[in-house]
Write an enzyme that holds these catalytic residues in place. Structure first.
Site, PDB file in Angstrom:
ATOM      1  N   ARG A 184     -37.802 -53.368 -47.095  1.00  7.94           N
ATOM      2  CA  ARG A 184     -38.666 -52.489 -47.865  1.00  7.94           C
ATOM      3  C   ARG A 184     -37.887 -51.465 -48.689  1.00  7.94           C
ATOM      4  NH1 ARG A 184     -41.469 -47.974 -48.510  1.00  7.94           N
ATOM      5  NH2 ARG A 184     -43.701 -48.084 -48.930  1.00  7.94           N
ATOM      6  N   ARG A 221     -53.353 -67.294 -68.563  1.00  9.28           N
ATOM      7  CA  ARG A 221     -53.375 -65.905 -68.080  1.00  9.28           C
ATOM      8  C   ARG A 221     -52.413 -65.720 -66.906  1.00  9.28           C
ATOM      9  NH1 ARG A 221     -58.982 -63.563 -66.326  1.00  9.28           N
ATOM     10  NH2 ARG A 221     -58.595 -64.977 -64.599  1.00  9.28           N
ATOM     11  N   LYS A 259     -53.635 -59.547 -63.850  1.00  9.03           N
ATOM     12  CA  LYS A 259     -54.490 -59.897 -62.704  1.00  9.03           C
ATOM     13  C   LYS A 259     -53.686 -59.734 -61.420  1.00  9.03           C
ATOM     14  CE  LYS A 259     -57.959 -63.379 -61.458  1.00  9.03           C
ATOM     15  NZ  LYS A 259     -59.160 -62.552 -61.315  1.00  9.03           N
ATOM     16  N   GLU A 271     -65.725 -52.502 -66.920  1.00 12.43           N
ATOM     17  CA  GLU A 271     -66.163 -53.822 -66.465  1.00 12.43           C
ATOM     18  C   GLU A 271     -66.791 -53.679 -65.094  1.00 12.43           C
ATOM     19  OE1 GLU A 271     -62.739 -56.471 -66.029  1.00 12.43           O
ATOM     20  OE2 GLU A 271     -61.456 -54.779 -65.544  1.00 12.43           O
ATOM     21  N   TYR A 278     -52.641 -63.053 -59.067  1.00  9.69           N
ATOM     22  CA  TYR A 278     -53.434 -64.181 -58.571  1.00  9.69           C
ATOM     23  C   TYR A 278     -54.258 -64.776 -59.693  1.00  9.69           C
ATOM     24  CZ  TYR A 278     -57.847 -61.492 -58.313  1.00  9.69           C
ATOM     25  OH  TYR A 278     -58.968 -60.772 -58.609  1.00  9.69           O
TER      26      TYR A 278
HETATM   27  N1  PLP Z   1     -62.667 -58.500 -64.476  1.00  8.54           N
HETATM   28  C1  PLP Z   1     -62.123 -58.418 -63.245  1.00  8.54           C
HETATM   29  C2  PLP Z   1     -61.671 -57.088 -62.747  1.00  8.54           C
HETATM   30  C3  PLP Z   1     -61.999 -59.568 -62.448  1.00  8.54           C
HETATM   31  O1  PLP Z   1     -61.460 -59.478 -61.223  1.00  8.54           O
HETATM   32  C4  PLP Z   1     -62.458 -60.811 -62.959  1.00  8.54           C
HETATM   33  C5  PLP Z   1     -62.335 -62.035 -62.178  1.00  8.54           C
HETATM   34  O2  PLP Z   1     -61.872 -62.057 -61.072  1.00  8.54           O
HETATM   35  C6  PLP Z   1     -63.007 -60.839 -64.242  1.00  8.54           C
HETATM   36  C7  PLP Z   1     -63.091 -59.667 -64.979  1.00  8.54           C
HETATM   37  C8  PLP Z   1     -63.506 -62.129 -64.832  1.00  8.54           C
HETATM   38  O3  PLP Z   1     -62.427 -62.944 -65.218  1.00  8.54           O
HETATM   39  P1  PLP Z   1     -62.567 -64.515 -65.259  1.00  8.54           P
HETATM   40  O4  PLP Z   1     -63.700 -64.823 -66.177  1.00  8.54           O
HETATM   41  O5  PLP Z   1     -61.272 -64.979 -65.792  1.00  8.54           O
HETATM   42  O6  PLP Z   1     -62.847 -64.959 -63.851  1.00  8.54           O
END
Ligand code: PLP
Length: 284
Positions: free
Chosen positions: A100, A52, A147, A179, A33
């Protein structure tokens, strides 16, 4: 007002939008996403988010469902159809649907969904107070640079933060902060150096992180890309997180201990101002 969402080339009322129960996004979290902020009817940091998106698709071997030109026009159209001037645009792409099985066919048609959320991105009241975080063990899979929609661990961790009376978590692996649940984590040392974890598969390569680091360097701020521990963060002058929805958000307490004087610090404030000014000027 009910939203109009985009589903596989069609514009559909949100209540009518249906995806197969055999969709691999549902069965295996086999989907990626993206989220882009909208301010004044314009897209913030759009080029970074699309770049990305392609990296995430490539990493999982999912073909792009539409061309770059179509993707941009869909972003414009979804804003227009939903009268969105400020908020977020989400897009989700799964590998598609089939019976599945852990093994999947190579020729599946991806499922492609876009939807909007109206919310005050610029007028976020938390900016004035800052947020509090708790430290929490890292428990996500190892490819966090992709992502994907595997957000269960982060969601549960954020619920734990809420239970503890905090707003978010700093996830910790091998004694170092990776993070936050959905944002990148940063600190500012007593000497005024912005410290942030270097890019690797341990964390999502935040688009806002990249922009803020560029802008910080341009503003003459010293930037050090290295991992930091929760203890260092607790003793730092400032801490903050970055994301497409929160921009630059001060972290004023970690595990109940104030960071600095427990109020949003000058570097976080300045970076937030510079980010907003610069990104509004370059929004498309
Ligand atoms: N880290 C994670 C795990 C995230 O889900 C997100 C954003 O959804 C970010 C960092 C920040 O990324 P961005 O600045 O591209 O929104």
């Amino acid at each position: 007002m009910s939203r109009i969402v985009h589903l596989n080339g069609a514009w559909v009322a949100e209540a009518e939008a249906k995806v197969s129960v055999f969709d691999r996004g549902f069965l295996f979290a086999d989907a990626i996403y993206e989220v882009t902020a909208v301010i004044g009817g314009k897209l913030i940091d759009y080029a970074g988010h699309v770049a990305r998106l392609k990296r995430s698709l490539d990493a999982l071997g999912i073909p792009a469902p539409v061309s770059d030109e179509t993707l941009l026009s869909l972003h414009r159209e979804i804003m227009a159809r939903n009268d969105l001037t400020e908020g977020l645009i989400y897009l989700q792409i799964s590998r598609g649907a089939e019976d599945r099985d852990f093994l999947f066919s190579s020729d599946l048609a991806p499922t492609f969904v876009m939807f909007t959320q109206k919310k005050p991105v610029l007028g976020n009241p938390k900016w004035e107070s800052g947020i509090s975080v708790i430290t929490w063990p890292e428990g996500r899979w190892v490819n966090r640079q992709i992502k994907t929609v595997q957000l269960l661990y982060s969601s549960l961790a954020k619920m734990e933060a809420k239970k503890a009376g905090a707003d978010d978590v700093f996830l910790v692996e091998d004694g170092l902060v990776t993070e936050a649940s959905s944002a990148n984590a940063h600190i500012v040392t007593a000497g005024g150096v912005l410290v942030t974890r270097p890019l690797s598969n341990a964390l999502l390569h935040g688009i806002t992180r990249g922009s803020v680091l560029d802008l910080a360097a341009r503003a003459g701020l010293a930037v050090e890309e290295r991992a930091f521990s929760p203890e260092e963060a607790k003793g730092a002058a400032e801490a903050f997180i970055t994301s497409a929805s929160a921009f630059v958000m001060p972290v004023v307490a970690i595990d109940g201990k104030p960071v600095g004087d427990g109020r949003p610090g000058p570097v976080s404030r300045r970076l937030r101002e510079i980010y907003i000014e610069d990104r509004l000027a370059s929004a498309i």
